[in-house]
Design a protein around this motif. Structure first.
Motif, PDB file in Angstrom:
ATOM      1  N   LYS A 274       0.913  -1.280  -0.078  1.00 60.05           N
ATOM      2  CA  LYS A 274       0.013   0.026   0.011  1.00 60.05           C
ATOM      3  C   LYS A 274       0.703   1.177  -0.021  1.00 60.05           C
ATOM      4  CE  LYS A 274      -3.863  -2.161   2.296  1.00 60.05           C
ATOM      5  NZ  LYS A 274      -5.098  -2.143   3.430  1.00 60.05           N
ATOM      6  N   ARG A 275       0.604   2.315  -0.881  1.00 57.19           N
ATOM      7  CA  ARG A 275       1.205   3.387  -0.853  1.00 57.19           C
ATOM      8  C   ARG A 275       0.686   4.600  -0.117  1.00 57.19           C
ATOM      9  NH1 ARG A 275       5.074   4.224  -4.500  1.00 57.19           N
ATOM     10  NH2 ARG A 275       4.600   6.205  -5.169  1.00 57.19           N
ATOM     11  N   THR A 276       1.531   5.434   0.403  1.00 58.20           N
ATOM     12  CA  THR A 276       0.813   6.608   0.962  1.00 58.20           C
ATOM     13  C   THR A 276       0.408   7.643  -0.230  1.00 58.20           C
ATOM     14  OG1 THR A 276       2.531   6.306   2.799  1.00 58.20           O
ATOM     15  CG2 THR A 276       1.572   8.540   2.363  1.00 58.20           C
ATOM     16  N   SER A 277      -0.680   8.058   0.249  1.00 58.50           N
ATOM     17  CA  SER A 277      -1.300   8.806  -0.727  1.00 58.50           C
ATOM     18  C   SER A 277      -0.869  10.382  -0.763  1.00 58.50           C
ATOM     19  CB  SER A 277      -2.764   8.752  -0.721  1.00 58.50           C
ATOM     20  OG  SER A 277      -3.138   9.681   0.662  1.00 58.50           O
ATOM     21  N   ASP A 278      -0.964  11.121  -1.876  1.00 60.48           N
ATOM     22  CA  ASP A 278      -0.527  12.676  -1.781  1.00 60.48           C
ATOM     23  C   ASP A 278      -1.413  13.326  -0.730  1.00 60.48           C
ATOM     24  OD1 ASP A 278       1.201  12.175  -3.885  1.00 60.48           O
ATOM     25  OD2 ASP A 278      -0.007  13.035  -5.308  1.00 60.48           O
ATOM     26  N   ALA A 279      -2.464  12.812  -0.642  1.00 57.12           N
ATOM     27  CA  ALA A 279      -3.396  13.406   0.512  1.00 57.12           C
ATOM     28  C   ALA A 279      -2.734  13.147   1.771  1.00 57.12           C
ATOM     29  CB  ALA A 279      -4.825  12.977   0.575  1.00 57.12           C
ATOM     30  N   VAL A 280      -2.308  12.121   2.243  1.00 59.26           N
ATOM     31  CA  VAL A 280      -1.789  11.741   3.468  1.00 59.26           C
ATOM     32  C   VAL A 280      -0.308  12.481   3.456  1.00 59.26           C
ATOM     33  CG1 VAL A 280      -0.679  10.139   4.826  1.00 59.26           C
ATOM     34  CG2 VAL A 280      -2.960   9.785   3.665  1.00 59.26           C
ATOM     35  N   LEU A 281       0.445  12.660   2.622  1.00 61.75           N
ATOM     36  CA  LEU A 281       1.651  13.383   2.585  1.00 61.75           C
ATOM     37  C   LEU A 281       1.175  14.833   2.820  1.00 61.75           C
ATOM     38  CD1 LEU A 281       3.868  11.874  -0.171  1.00 61.75           C
ATOM     39  CD2 LEU A 281       4.192  11.897   2.426  1.00 61.75           C
ATOM     40  N   GLY A 282       0.388  15.384   2.199  1.00 58.47           N
ATOM     41  CA  GLY A 282      -0.108  16.950   2.333  1.00 58.47           C
ATOM     42  C   GLY A 282      -0.258  17.118   3.817  1.00 58.47           C
ATOM     43  N   ALA A 283      -1.107  16.204   4.285  1.00 59.00           N
ATOM     44  CA  ALA A 283      -1.634  16.327   5.838  1.00 59.00           C
ATOM     45  C   ALA A 283      -0.253  16.272   6.819  1.00 59.00           C
ATOM     46  CB  ALA A 283      -2.550  15.344   6.152  1.00 59.00           C
ATOM     47  N   LEU A 284       0.562  15.479   6.446  1.00 60.44           N
ATOM     48  CA  LEU A 284       1.801  15.042   7.328  1.00 60.44           C
ATOM     49  C   LEU A 284       2.619  16.519   7.078  1.00 60.44           C
ATOM     50  CD1 LEU A 284       3.872  13.671   9.046  1.00 60.44           C
ATOM     51  CD2 LEU A 284       4.647  12.800   6.918  1.00 60.44           C
ATOM     52  N   TRP A 285       3.008  17.099   6.126  1.00 59.05           N
ATOM     53  CA  TRP A 285       3.362  18.339   5.916  1.00 59.05           C
ATOM     54  C   TRP A 285       3.046  19.440   6.701  1.00 59.05           C
ATOM     55  CZ3 TRP A 285       8.061  20.073   3.789  1.00 59.05           C
ATOM     56  CH2 TRP A 285       8.865  19.264   3.073  1.00 59.05           C
ATOM     57  N   ALA A 286       1.720  19.603   6.383  1.00 49.32           N
ATOM     58  CA  ALA A 286       0.889  20.516   7.208  1.00 49.32           C
ATOM     59  C   ALA A 286       0.934  20.423   8.760  1.00 49.32           C
ATOM     60  CB  ALA A 286      -0.905  20.685   6.874  1.00 49.32           C
ATOM     61  N   THR A 287       0.803  19.220   9.230  1.00 47.48           N
ATOM     62  CA  THR A 287       0.976  19.107  10.691  1.00 47.48           C
ATOM     63  C   THR A 287       2.465  19.418  11.060  1.00 47.48           C
ATOM     64  OG1 THR A 287      -0.657  17.171  10.517  1.00 47.48           O
ATOM     65  CG2 THR A 287       1.007  17.197  12.465  1.00 47.48           C
ATOM     66  N   VAL A 288       3.356  19.075  10.259  1.00 42.61           N
ATOM     67  CA  VAL A 288       4.739  19.357  10.806  1.00 42.61           C
ATOM     68  C   VAL A 288       4.786  21.291  10.693  1.00 42.61           C
ATOM     69  CG1 VAL A 288       7.211  19.320  10.232  1.00 42.61           C
ATOM     70  CG2 VAL A 288       5.777  17.514  10.161  1.00 42.61           C
ATOM     71  N   LEU A 289       4.491  21.721   9.668  1.00 41.03           N
ATOM     72  CA  LEU A 289       4.828  23.194   9.330  1.00 41.03           C
ATOM     73  C   LEU A 289       3.656  23.913  10.342  1.00 41.03           C
ATOM     74  CD1 LEU A 289       4.967  23.180   5.656  1.00 41.03           C
ATOM     75  CD2 LEU A 289       6.886  23.318   7.245  1.00 41.03           C
ATOM     76  N   THR A 290       2.414  23.667  10.708  1.00 41.67           N
ATOM     77  CA  THR A 290       1.404  24.328  11.357  1.00 41.67           C
ATOM     78  C   THR A 290       1.691  24.252  12.996  1.00 41.67           C
ATOM     79  OG1 THR A 290      -0.123  22.669  11.137  1.00 41.67           O
ATOM     80  CG2 THR A 290       0.228  24.615   9.472  1.00 41.67           C
ATOM     81  N   GLY A 291       2.059  22.897  13.072  1.00 42.41           N
ATOM     82  CA  GLY A 291       2.067  22.373  14.580  1.00 42.41           C
ATOM     83  C   GLY A 291       0.618  22.193  15.014  1.00 42.41           C
ATOM     84  N   GLN A 292      -0.359  22.143  14.047  1.00 41.36           N
ATOM     85  CA  GLN A 292      -1.797  22.082  14.665  1.00 41.36           C
ATOM     86  C   GLN A 292      -2.036  20.503  14.974  1.00 41.36           C
ATOM     87  OE1 GLN A 292      -4.278  22.689  16.278  1.00 41.36           O
ATOM     88  NE2 GLN A 292      -5.519  23.778  14.650  1.00 41.36           N
ATOM     89  N   ARG A 293      -3.000  20.186  15.796  1.00 40.95           N
ATOM     90  CA  ARG A 293      -3.413  18.815  16.018  1.00 40.95           C
ATOM     91  C   ARG A 293      -3.920  18.179  14.731  1.00 40.95           C
ATOM     92  NH1 ARG A 293      -7.390  20.229  18.506  1.00 40.95           N
ATOM     93  NH2 ARG A 293      -8.279  18.099  19.203  1.00 40.95           N
ATOM     94  N   VAL A 294      -3.790  16.950  14.737  1.00 38.12           N
ATOM     95  CA  VAL A 294      -3.848  16.165  13.588  1.00 38.12           C
ATOM     96  C   VAL A 294      -5.533  16.024  13.298  1.00 38.12           C
ATOM     97  CG1 VAL A 294      -3.847  13.995  12.379  1.00 38.12           C
ATOM     98  CG2 VAL A 294      -1.862  14.748  13.387  1.00 38.12           C
ATOM     99  N   THR A 295      -6.414  15.884  14.289  1.00 41.57           N
ATOM    100  CA  THR A 295      -7.514  15.692  14.273  1.00 41.57           C
ATOM    101  C   THR A 295      -8.251  17.058  13.603  1.00 41.57           C
ATOM    102  OG1 THR A 295      -7.748  14.389  16.015  1.00 41.57           O
ATOM    103  CG2 THR A 295      -9.827  15.151  15.370  1.00 41.57           C
TER     104      THR A 295
END
Length: 373
Positions: A274-295
């Protein structure tokens, strides 16, 4: 054709004794005597050359109630009343009358014979009536407490709390009367959840059950069956050996960079294919760059992404309501983050680094939530 001699009065024990004496003395003439009791319509003491018998006569049938030698006047009246009610309800009373006569013949009281022959039929209580009046079963407590509790919780916590409490609806507890639940029942529940899930899940379920029982005891003891019991045994007899630990680790910059690098370069790990989707990668980048909670981050909707008025050109503000954020000092505080404009695509002379996805460094807000309008 000869008929029965008819008499009519309020029958007494003396009338029965006289009828038995006529039979024993062989003094019954003709077919016999039908003596009607004026106290109970249709009740007949029939005396024939061979026997004295109690009967109930209706417009459509004649029902034998018992032998005059075994059934007293009071018992015959009770049997006639019961039999008439059965006939009116479409029930054949003869099997019950045989039990009644046998009980009287063996010396039982009228009350005991009635209990043996005509047990009270109790209509099964509906779920609705049981919840309204009690006594509650465990499943009733769960449903009533959730109806009370969930509106007080944020949607996310409401779903979690409901899941914790509904885990208790197992074969052992579901239909058990709340008043009959004992420490062993909750301890067995605790052990089952811990084995199937985790100690943390077991602790959450036990605490939810305790909250439901506290609520029932304080506000609905008459429905829960606690009217004569005020001791909340569940508070000190059911515990879970679990203590949530504070999360002290803060990722370092190099750890965050390594995580992003691995996620970008290795889309499929673990041998699942199973491959990591672009959407999941985008959420990961956004989490790291914003420091916002994942939920909260992954639930961001397009409607909450607005232009930054007075800010740098192209910048937007991602916003979250106080309800979506964790409480700060017990209060719900809304939150907003300024996000720079999307960088321009590489020029024709430039190249994208190998393995880099189109979702970095800033994902499209539309890719963060499947619930976008």
């Amino acid at each position: 054709m000869s008929t029965y001699t008819r008499e009519r009065s309020r029958l007494t024990a003396a009338d029965v004794k006289r009828a038995l004496a006529l039979v024993n003395g062989g003094k019954v003439t003709g077919r016999g005597i039908d003596h009607a009791d004026v106290a109970v319509p249709g009740l007949i003491l029939r005396t024939t050359p061979l026997a004295v018998t109690w009967l109930l006569k209706t417009r459509t049938s004649t029902i034998r109630l018992g032998a005059g030698a075994d059934v007293t006047v009071a018992a015959a009246r009770e049997a006639a009343t019961r039999a008439r009610l059965d006939l009116k309800g479409g029930v054949d009373p003869r099997p019950d009358l045989r039990v009644f006569e046998h009980a009287m013949k063996t010396g039982a009281s009228v009350e005991d014979a009635v209990d043996a022959a005509f047990p009270e039929s109790v209509e099964a209580q509906s779920d609705e009536d049981r919840r309204r009046r009690g006594p509650w079963q465990w499943q009733d407590l769960v449903e009533e407490f959730l109806a009370h509790k969930l509106p007080q919780l944020r949607p996310r916590w409401a779903r979690q709390f409901e899941g914790h409490l509904r885990r208790s609806l197992d074969p052992r507890l579901t239909r058990a009367p709340v008043s009959a639940v004992r420490p062993d029942d909750l301890l067995a529940l605790r052990d089952r959840v811990a084995e199937e899930r985790t100690q943390s899940a077991a602790a959450d379920t036990v605490e939810a059950c305790k909250a439901a029982l506290d609520w029932a005891l304080s506000l609905h003891s008459h429905r829960a069956g606690f009217s004569h019991s005020t001791y909340p045994w569940w508070r000190d007899k059911v515990r879970v050996d679990y203590q949530a630990k504070a999360r002290k680790h803060t990722p370092r910059l190099d750890e965050l960079a390594r995580t992003l690098f691995v996620a970008e370069r290795h889309r499929a790990l673990g041998g699942t294919g199973k491959r990591t989707s672009d959407a999941v990668l985008g959420a990961l980048w956004a989490t790291v760059l914003t420091g916002q909670r994942v939920t909260a981050l992954t639930g961001t909707r397009r409607a909450s992404v607005v232009p930054w008025e007075g800010g740098p050109p192209g910048w937007v503000v991602w916003s979250w309501s106080g309800e979506e954020m964790k409480k700060s000092g017990g209060e719900e505080v809304p939150h907003g983050l300024p996000i720079p404009r999307r960088p321009p695509p590489p020029s024709h002379g430039g190249t994208r680094p190998r393995g880099a996805s189109s979702c970095s460094p800033r994902p499209s807000p539309g890719s963060l939530s499947p619930a976008t309008p």
